[in-house]
Design a protein around this motif. Sequence first.
Motif, PDB file in Angstrom:
ATOM      1  N   PRO A 142      19.428 -24.519 -11.084  1.00 13.14           N
ATOM      2  CA  PRO A 142      19.614 -25.229 -12.345  1.00 13.14           C
ATOM      3  C   PRO A 142      20.909 -24.814 -13.037  1.00 13.14           C
ATOM      4  O   PRO A 142      21.439 -23.731 -12.779  1.00 13.14           O
ATOM      5  CB  PRO A 142      18.387 -24.819 -13.170  1.00 13.14           C
ATOM      6  CG  PRO A 142      17.957 -23.519 -12.588  1.00 13.14           C
ATOM      7  CD  PRO A 142      18.351 -23.535 -11.136  1.00 13.14           C
ATOM      8  N   PRO A 143      21.390 -25.649 -13.929  1.00 11.23           N
ATOM      9  CA  PRO A 143      22.640 -25.335 -14.630  1.00 11.23           C
ATOM     10  C   PRO A 143      22.397 -24.356 -15.786  1.00 11.23           C
ATOM     11  O   PRO A 143      22.429 -24.716 -16.954  1.00 11.23           O
ATOM     12  CB  PRO A 143      23.114 -26.702 -15.124  1.00 11.23           C
ATOM     13  CG  PRO A 143      21.843 -27.463 -15.351  1.00 11.23           C
ATOM     14  CD  PRO A 143      20.903 -26.985 -14.267  1.00 11.23           C
ATOM     15  N   VAL A 144      22.133 -23.104 -15.430  1.00 14.65           N
ATOM     16  CA  VAL A 144      21.888 -22.060 -16.426  1.00 14.65           C
ATOM     17  C   VAL A 144      22.818 -20.878 -16.167  1.00 14.65           C
ATOM     18  O   VAL A 144      23.353 -20.718 -15.075  1.00 14.65           O
ATOM     19  CB  VAL A 144      20.410 -21.593 -16.425  1.00 14.65           C
ATOM     20  CG1 VAL A 144      19.471 -22.718 -16.844  1.00 14.65           C
ATOM     21  CG2 VAL A 144      20.014 -21.040 -15.071  1.00 14.65           C
ATOM     22  N   ARG A 145      22.990 -20.046 -17.205  1.00 14.36           N
ATOM     23  CA  ARG A 145      23.833 -18.856 -17.075  1.00 14.36           C
ATOM     24  C   ARG A 145      23.371 -18.009 -15.902  1.00 14.36           C
ATOM     25  O   ARG A 145      22.187 -17.908 -15.636  1.00 14.36           O
ATOM     26  CB  ARG A 145      23.785 -18.026 -18.347  1.00 14.36           C
ATOM     27  CG  ARG A 145      24.529 -18.685 -19.488  1.00 14.36           C
ATOM     28  CD  ARG A 145      24.488 -17.856 -20.724  1.00 14.36           C
ATOM     29  NE  ARG A 145      23.074 -17.720 -21.128  1.00 14.36           N
ATOM     30  CZ  ARG A 145      22.621 -16.871 -22.001  1.00 14.36           C
ATOM     31  NH1 ARG A 145      23.437 -16.045 -22.602  1.00 14.36           N
ATOM     32  NH2 ARG A 145      21.360 -16.820 -22.319  1.00 14.36           N
ATOM     33  N   GLY A 146      24.321 -17.434 -15.212  1.00 17.54           N
ATOM     34  CA  GLY A 146      24.013 -16.629 -14.043  1.00 17.54           C
ATOM     35  C   GLY A 146      24.071 -17.427 -12.758  1.00 17.54           C
ATOM     36  O   GLY A 146      24.155 -16.860 -11.681  1.00 17.54           O
ATOM     37  N   ILE A 147      24.013 -18.749 -12.876  1.00 13.95           N
ATOM     38  CA  ILE A 147      24.118 -19.618 -11.703  1.00 13.95           C
ATOM     39  C   ILE A 147      25.401 -20.429 -11.773  1.00 13.95           C
ATOM     40  O   ILE A 147      26.125 -20.545 -10.793  1.00 13.95           O
ATOM     41  CB  ILE A 147      22.884 -20.536 -11.579  1.00 13.95           C
ATOM     42  CG1 ILE A 147      21.634 -19.682 -11.304  1.00 13.95           C
ATOM     43  CG2 ILE A 147      23.094 -21.592 -10.496  1.00 13.95           C
ATOM     44  CD1 ILE A 147      20.344 -20.449 -11.206  1.00 13.95           C
ATOM     45  N   VAL A 148      25.681 -20.986 -12.930  1.00 13.43           N
ATOM     46  CA  VAL A 148      26.912 -21.750 -13.146  1.00 13.43           C
ATOM     47  C   VAL A 148      27.708 -21.062 -14.257  1.00 13.43           C
ATOM     48  O   VAL A 148      27.168 -20.246 -14.999  1.00 13.43           O
ATOM     49  CB  VAL A 148      26.612 -23.226 -13.530  1.00 13.43           C
ATOM     50  CG1 VAL A 148      25.836 -23.929 -12.427  1.00 13.43           C
ATOM     51  CG2 VAL A 148      25.860 -23.321 -14.847  1.00 13.43           C
ATOM     52  N   PRO A 149      28.999 -21.386 -14.395  1.00 24.15           N
ATOM     53  CA  PRO A 149      29.770 -20.811 -15.512  1.00 24.15           C
ATOM     54  C   PRO A 149      29.124 -21.149 -16.858  1.00 24.15           C
ATOM     55  O   PRO A 149      28.488 -22.201 -17.010  1.00 24.15           O
ATOM     56  CB  PRO A 149      31.137 -21.478 -15.380  1.00 24.15           C
ATOM     57  CG  PRO A 149      31.224 -21.886 -13.941  1.00 24.15           C
ATOM     58  CD  PRO A 149      29.821 -22.234 -13.537  1.00 24.15           C
ATOM     59  N   ASP A 150      29.267 -20.263 -17.816  1.00 27.58           N
ATOM     60  CA  ASP A 150      28.653 -20.459 -19.133  1.00 27.58           C
ATOM     61  C   ASP A 150      29.012 -21.805 -19.755  1.00 27.58           C
ATOM     62  O   ASP A 150      28.196 -22.406 -20.451  1.00 27.58           O
ATOM     63  CB  ASP A 150      29.056 -19.339 -20.097  1.00 27.58           C
ATOM     64  CG  ASP A 150      28.346 -18.023 -19.787  1.00 27.58           C
ATOM     65  OD1 ASP A 150      27.480 -18.004 -18.884  1.00 27.58           O
ATOM     66  OD2 ASP A 150      28.669 -17.020 -20.452  1.00 27.58           O
ATOM     67  N   THR A 151      30.230 -22.305 -19.508  1.00 23.15           N
ATOM     68  CA  THR A 151      30.645 -23.573 -20.105  1.00 23.15           C
ATOM     69  C   THR A 151      29.863 -24.754 -19.545  1.00 23.15           C
ATOM     70  O   THR A 151      29.797 -25.798 -20.188  1.00 23.15           O
ATOM     71  CB  THR A 151      32.149 -23.819 -19.881  1.00 23.15           C
ATOM     72  OG1 THR A 151      32.423 -23.759 -18.480  1.00 23.15           O
ATOM     73  CG2 THR A 151      32.987 -22.790 -20.624  1.00 23.15           C
ATOM     74  N   ALA A 152      29.256 -24.611 -18.368  1.00 24.68           N
ATOM     75  CA  ALA A 152      28.476 -25.689 -17.767  1.00 24.68           C
ATOM     76  C   ALA A 152      26.977 -25.455 -17.909  1.00 24.68           C
ATOM     77  O   ALA A 152      26.181 -26.324 -17.568  1.00 24.68           O
ATOM     78  CB  ALA A 152      28.826 -25.841 -16.287  1.00 24.68           C
ATOM     79  N   ALA A 153      26.590 -24.303 -18.420  1.00 22.72           N
ATOM     80  CA  ALA A 153      25.176 -23.943 -18.520  1.00 22.72           C
ATOM     81  C   ALA A 153      24.516 -24.590 -19.725  1.00 22.72           C
ATOM     82  O   ALA A 153      25.105 -24.632 -20.813  1.00 22.72           O
ATOM     83  CB  ALA A 153      25.028 -22.428 -18.597  1.00 22.72           C
ATOM     84  N   ILE A 154      23.318 -25.088 -19.543  1.00 20.36           N
ATOM     85  CA  ILE A 154      22.598 -25.693 -20.668  1.00 20.36           C
ATOM     86  C   ILE A 154      22.139 -24.630 -21.660  1.00 20.36           C
ATOM     87  O   ILE A 154      21.748 -24.957 -22.769  1.00 20.36           O
ATOM     88  CB  ILE A 154      21.427 -26.572 -20.201  1.00 20.36           C
ATOM     89  CG1 ILE A 154      20.440 -25.781 -19.347  1.00 20.36           C
ATOM     90  CG2 ILE A 154      21.941 -27.781 -19.461  1.00 20.36           C
ATOM     91  CD1 ILE A 154      19.207 -26.567 -18.916  1.00 20.36           C
ATOM     92  N   ASP A 155      22.218 -23.352 -21.270  1.00 21.32           N
ATOM     93  CA  ASP A 155      21.900 -22.260 -22.177  1.00 21.32           C
ATOM     94  C   ASP A 155      23.128 -21.396 -22.458  1.00 21.32           C
ATOM     95  O   ASP A 155      23.027 -20.271 -22.886  1.00 21.32           O
ATOM     96  CB  ASP A 155      20.768 -21.403 -21.623  1.00 21.32           C
ATOM     97  CG  ASP A 155      21.126 -20.723 -20.304  1.00 21.32           C
ATOM     98  OD1 ASP A 155      22.072 -21.183 -19.629  1.00 21.32           O
ATOM     99  OD2 ASP A 155      20.466 -19.737 -19.942  1.00 21.32           O
ATOM    100  N   GLY A 156      24.329 -21.958 -22.222  1.00 23.07           N
ATOM    101  CA  GLY A 156      25.569 -21.204 -22.391  1.00 23.07           C
ATOM    102  C   GLY A 156      26.409 -21.723 -23.536  1.00 23.07           C
ATOM    103  O   GLY A 156      25.898 -22.333 -24.485  1.00 23.07           O
ATOM    104  N   GLU A 157      27.728 -21.516 -23.435  1.00 25.13           N
ATOM    105  CA  GLU A 157      28.663 -21.886 -24.503  1.00 25.13           C
ATOM    106  C   GLU A 157      28.585 -23.367 -24.865  1.00 25.13           C
ATOM    107  O   GLU A 157      28.626 -23.735 -26.037  1.00 25.13           O
ATOM    108  CB  GLU A 157      30.095 -21.558 -24.079  1.00 25.13           C
ATOM    109  CG  GLU A 157      30.382 -20.097 -23.943  1.00 25.13           C
ATOM    110  CD  GLU A 157      31.759 -19.836 -23.360  1.00 25.13           C
ATOM    111  OE1 GLU A 157      32.584 -20.762 -23.313  1.00 25.13           O
ATOM    112  OE2 GLU A 157      31.998 -18.698 -22.943  1.00 25.13           O
ATOM    113  N   ALA A 158      28.491 -24.229 -23.868  1.00 20.29           N
ATOM    114  CA  ALA A 158      28.457 -25.662 -24.118  1.00 20.29           C
ATOM    115  C   ALA A 158      27.220 -26.072 -24.909  1.00 20.29           C
ATOM    116  O   ALA A 158      27.231 -27.041 -25.656  1.00 20.29           O
ATOM    117  CB  ALA A 158      28.515 -26.455 -22.804  1.00 20.29           C
TER     118      ALA A 158
END
Length: 160
Positions: A142-158
């Motif tokens: 899934p697009p979450v921190r630790g798997i994808v960059p924070d800018t693409a994570a649904i629980d990250g910077e974006a």
Amino acid sequence: MGFDEEWGRLRAEAAERAGRASGATGATGDPAPAVADVPDPVPAARDAARARLADFRSRAVLVPLDERGGLWTAALGGLDWICAFSGEEALARFAVARDEADRAWPYRRLLGGRLLDEVLPALDFACGVALNPAGPDGTVFPPVRGIVPDTAAIDGEAAA
């Protein structure tokens, strides 16, 4: 061993330990260990997930193309998922499961790490990767921190 088998094994071991800790005896009739002596299964599961992610990042996968030549996606659970396959056999199994084995499935070969680190962040919508979605060893990233960059994570910077 696939993810489902590994997860099932870990759950069975945890249930067995919980039964022994409640006063039950093991197959040998020995008393069960104290609850404090029972190892936590979470670290082992976390390590298994990290190993699977590392393997995916270093692996070349096949990603089918849609009718416009873009990466083929499927919607599930409110997210889009890029479907990736470990080989042509896994892609063929997916085509059969969709009852579309008679059509051509053009694909691109990409590194899993490139999908997670470059392709997903370049999209203007949240998207994850489903590896071998029609097989017994299928898994999702899934697009979450630790798997994808924070800018693409649904629980990250974006998401903030």
